[in-house]
Design an enzyme around this catalytic site. Structure first.
Site, PDB file in Angstrom:
ATOM      1  N   ASP A   1       0.808  -1.226   0.000  1.00 10.29           N
ATOM      2  CA  ASP A   1       0.000   0.000   0.000  1.00 10.29           C
ATOM      3  C   ASP A   1       0.836   1.269   0.000  1.00 10.29           C
ATOM      4  OD1 ASP A   1      -2.361  -1.581   0.157  1.00 10.29           O
ATOM      5  OD2 ASP A   1      -1.929  -1.866   2.275  1.00 10.29           O
TER       6      ASP A   1
ATOM      7  N   LYS B   1       2.116   2.100  -5.053  1.00 13.36           N
ATOM      8  CA  LYS B   1       2.792   1.588  -6.260  1.00 13.36           C
ATOM      9  C   LYS B   1       1.939   1.772  -7.508  1.00 13.36           C
ATOM     10  CE  LYS B   1       3.185  -2.524  -4.510  1.00 13.36           C
ATOM     11  NZ  LYS B   1       2.740  -2.261  -3.131  1.00 13.36           N
TER      12      LYS B   1
ATOM     13  N   GLY C   1      -4.124  -4.506  -4.089  1.00 18.81           N
ATOM     14  CA  GLY C   1      -5.165  -3.558  -4.480  1.00 18.81           C
ATOM     15  C   GLY C   1      -4.501  -2.255  -4.850  1.00 18.81           C
ATOM     16  N   HIS C   2      -4.601  -1.897  -6.106  1.00 17.50           N
ATOM     17  CA  HIS C   2      -3.953  -0.667  -6.554  1.00 17.50           C
ATOM     18  C   HIS C   2      -5.010   0.376  -6.873  1.00 17.50           C
ATOM     19  CE1 HIS C   2      -0.219  -3.145  -7.823  1.00 17.50           C
ATOM     20  NE2 HIS C   2      -0.156  -2.766  -6.580  1.00 17.50           N
TER      21      HIS C   2
ATOM     22  N   GLN D   1       2.149  -6.184  -3.029  1.00 16.33           N
ATOM     23  CA  GLN D   1       2.501  -6.129  -1.604  1.00 16.33           C
ATOM     24  C   GLN D   1       3.803  -5.346  -1.412  1.00 16.33           C
ATOM     25  OE1 GLN D   1       1.703  -9.558  -2.929  1.00 16.33           O
ATOM     26  NE2 GLN D   1      -0.329  -8.721  -2.693  1.00 16.33           N
TER      27      GLN D   1
HETATM   28  P1  IMP Z   1      -2.341 -12.740   2.053  1.00 11.94           P
HETATM   29  O1  IMP Z   1      -1.422 -12.190   1.020  1.00 11.94           O
HETATM   30  O2  IMP Z   1      -3.790 -12.514   1.727  1.00 11.94           O
HETATM   31  O3  IMP Z   1      -2.055 -14.167   2.389  1.00 11.94           O
HETATM   32  O4  IMP Z   1      -2.101 -11.921   3.411  1.00 11.94           O
HETATM   33  C1  IMP Z   1      -0.892 -12.031   4.152  1.00 11.94           C
HETATM   34  C2  IMP Z   1      -0.492 -10.691   4.728  1.00 11.94           C
HETATM   35  O5  IMP Z   1      -0.172  -9.796   3.658  1.00 11.94           O
HETATM   36  C3  IMP Z   1      -1.596  -9.975   5.519  1.00 11.94           C
HETATM   37  O6  IMP Z   1      -0.973  -9.215   6.542  1.00 11.94           O
HETATM   38  C4  IMP Z   1      -2.210  -9.048   4.502  1.00 11.94           C
HETATM   39  O7  IMP Z   1      -2.857  -7.943   5.113  1.00 11.94           O
HETATM   40  C5  IMP Z   1      -0.976  -8.629   3.745  1.00 11.94           C
HETATM   41  N1  IMP Z   1      -1.248  -8.192   2.372  1.00 11.94           N
HETATM   42  C6  IMP Z   1      -1.503  -8.960   1.305  1.00 11.94           C
HETATM   43  N2  IMP Z   1      -1.662  -8.212   0.201  1.00 11.94           N
HETATM   44  C7  IMP Z   1      -1.496  -6.944   0.576  1.00 11.94           C
HETATM   45  C8  IMP Z   1      -1.500  -5.695  -0.135  1.00 11.94           C
HETATM   46  O8  IMP Z   1      -1.678  -5.610  -1.356  1.00 11.94           O
HETATM   47  N3  IMP Z   1      -1.260  -4.577   0.616  1.00 11.94           N
HETATM   48  C9  IMP Z   1      -1.025  -4.636   1.941  1.00 11.94           C
HETATM   49  N4  IMP Z   1      -0.993  -5.773   2.638  1.00 11.94           N
HETATM   50  C10 IMP Z   1      -1.220  -6.915   1.963  1.00 11.94           C
HETATM   51 MG    MG Z   2      -2.831  -1.986  -1.823  1.00 10.86          MG
END
Ligand code: IMP
Ligand code: MG
Length: 434
Positions: free
Chosen positions: A13, A16, A40-41, A223
């Site tokens: 977040d 990007k 999520g962009h 991420q």
């Molecule tokens: P997962 O990727 O859904 O398995 O989540 C694992 C960890 O990564 C959790 O703490 C999520 O909140 C975090 N996470 C996954 N994708 C994102 C993202 O795009 N932005 C911020 N945190 C993320």
């Molecule tokens: Mg995001």
């Protein structure tokens, strides 16, 4: 042959999407190399806001977009995104390409992600519950279903049948959840497969051809560094490698073809999900930061936890990614604060202070932030067109970051809109495009 990686330097977040959107205007190809619809962009163009999860953010600039082999793809999310983009005037046919080697997030992955987090209760990771972890786990177990399996209905049904025998046992016996029904799951997937078929390409070859033709390629990470499976704050991480080196592996190109690594960091820090966070703000500024920065998850809507800029973590991100230029986003959010603490060191349980990110989890969990407080500027940045227009304190804030990290800040975000960004060194200099 300019290939540039854009990598999140914090916990995701960082903004990007906006940086990719900007640089994509000067690039030819935009590729995602890992992750899935957990990303999520958010991209704001004039009055229009685009929230993109599965397709690279470059799609909004009409560039060729690639979902590489290292990604996981949820067909439902992908097709919904395709439909929305088409409806809003962005053609996807011939423009969006999905690797046949990417893994498919199946309905049981989503069900297991949700059930597993529920069962963990207080010990949960705080995942996005989109099935990312279970899909990557099956990939490693070599029982995953790949995008190319969608192309053959017989293989697909057989694989679903075999998988469901085991997955339903888990769902029912381990998690106490209702089983999934073969006919229903296979029927839905077969429908999706028909629609996904035209998007499936040899994406590694496409990237190679682009590079050989002298085109400029952007590799967009999902991420962030501290969510990296190997180098992040395990187990509170995502299930893929997010760092820059994985860009080459994830799309299937040589690492020697990458010539730039741009890190993206917010001018402060946020984190969604569980896990240690040394510079997390205590007191009312936490809520203020969340409101001013609109810090709510794009995918899950959760409150993001907010903290002051953490240079120890950022120094680590510079190291593990080889970041040679930094985009500092959302500087405008700091306009609301009279004084701005910046974490420059951690104090460890033994009383020692360190500038380097602790290698051991217990040290990191117990690390206390040591702050230097910089003066705020308390004025909006809307009117700034060049770096010279920034208030002195804002410019000093940026220079402080550059000095501490020994990295140039080549982009500065001053607002949500596409145009609200300062590029002290120009834009084409960032991607190497002619
Ligand atoms: P997962 O990727 O859904 O398995 O989540 C694992 C960890 O990564 C959790 O703490 C999520 O909140 C975090 N996470 C996954 N994708 C994102 C993202 O795009 N932005 C911020 N945190 C993320
Ligand atoms: Mg995001």
């Amino acid at each position: 042959m300019p290939a540039t990686v854009i990598v999140g330097a914090q916990w995701g977040d960082e903004g990007k999407g906006k940086i990719v959107d900007l640089l994509a205007q000067h690039s030819d190809l935009v590729c995602r190399y890992q992750g899935g619809p957990n990303a999520g962009h958010t991209i704001v163009v004039g009055d229009e806001t685009y929230k993109i999860r599965q397709i690279p953010s470059g799609v909004v600039t009409g560039k060729t977009c690639i979902i590489g082999a290292g990604c996981v793809i949820d067909p439902t999310v992908f097709l919904a995104e395709v439909d929305e983009l088409e409806a809003r005037g962005f053609p996807t046919a011939g423009r969006v390409h999905v690797s046949g080697n990417a893994h498919v997030i199946m309905p049981w992955h989503v069900a297991i992600d949700q059930a597993s987090e529920r069962r963990l209760g207080k010990l949960q990771i705080g995942t996005t519950r989109r099935g990312i972890g279970p899909a990557y786990a099956d990939k490693a177990l070599r029982i995953g279903i790949r995008v190319q399996d969608l192309l053959d209905p017989k293989i697909l049904r057989q694989k679903i049948e075999v998988a469901l025998i085991e997955k339903n046992l888990w769902l029912e016996k381990v998690y106490g959840e209702p089983p999934l029904e073969l006919g229903e799951v296979a029927g839905r997937l077969e429908e999706h497969a028909q629609r996904i078929r035209p998007y499936v390409s040899d994406t590694s070859l496409l990237v190679d051809q682009a590079l050989r033709a002298g085109q400029s390629v952007l590799l967009e990470g999902g991420q962030g560094t501290l969510l990296d499976l190997d180098h992040g704050t395990y187990p509170f991480v995502t299930s893929s490698s997010t760092i820059a080196a994985n860009a080459a592996a994830g799309v299937g190109m040589g690492p020697n073809k990458i010539d730039r690594v741009m890190g993206v960091a917010k001018a402060y820090v946020t984190r969604v999900g569980e896990g240690p966070f040394p510079s997390e703000i205590e007191g009312p500024d936490q809520e203020r930061m969340r409101e001013f920065g609109h810090e709510y998850g794009t995918v899950t809507g959760r409150n993001r936890r907010c903290g002051w800029l953490d240079l120890v973590a950022l120094r680590y991100a510079v190291r593990v990614n080889g970041i040679d230029r930094l985009a500092l986003t959302k500087l405008d959010v700091l306009s609301h604060f009279a004084e701005i603490p910046v974490c420059t060191r951690y104090r460890l349980p033994d009383g020692m202070e360190t500038e380097d990110f602790p290698a051991h989890q217990s040290d990191f969990h117990a690390a206390r932030p040591v702050y230097e407080t910089l003066p705020g500027w308390e004025e909006p940045l809307d009117a700034c067109v060049t770096v010279e227009d920034l208030p002195d304190e804002a410019r000093r804030y940026v220079e402080f970051v550059e000095r501490e990290l020994e990295v140039e800040v080549t982009l500065i975000g001053t607002g949500a809109d596409r145009d609200s960004v300062l590029a002290p060194y120009g834009l084409t200099a960032l991607t190497g495009a002619a």
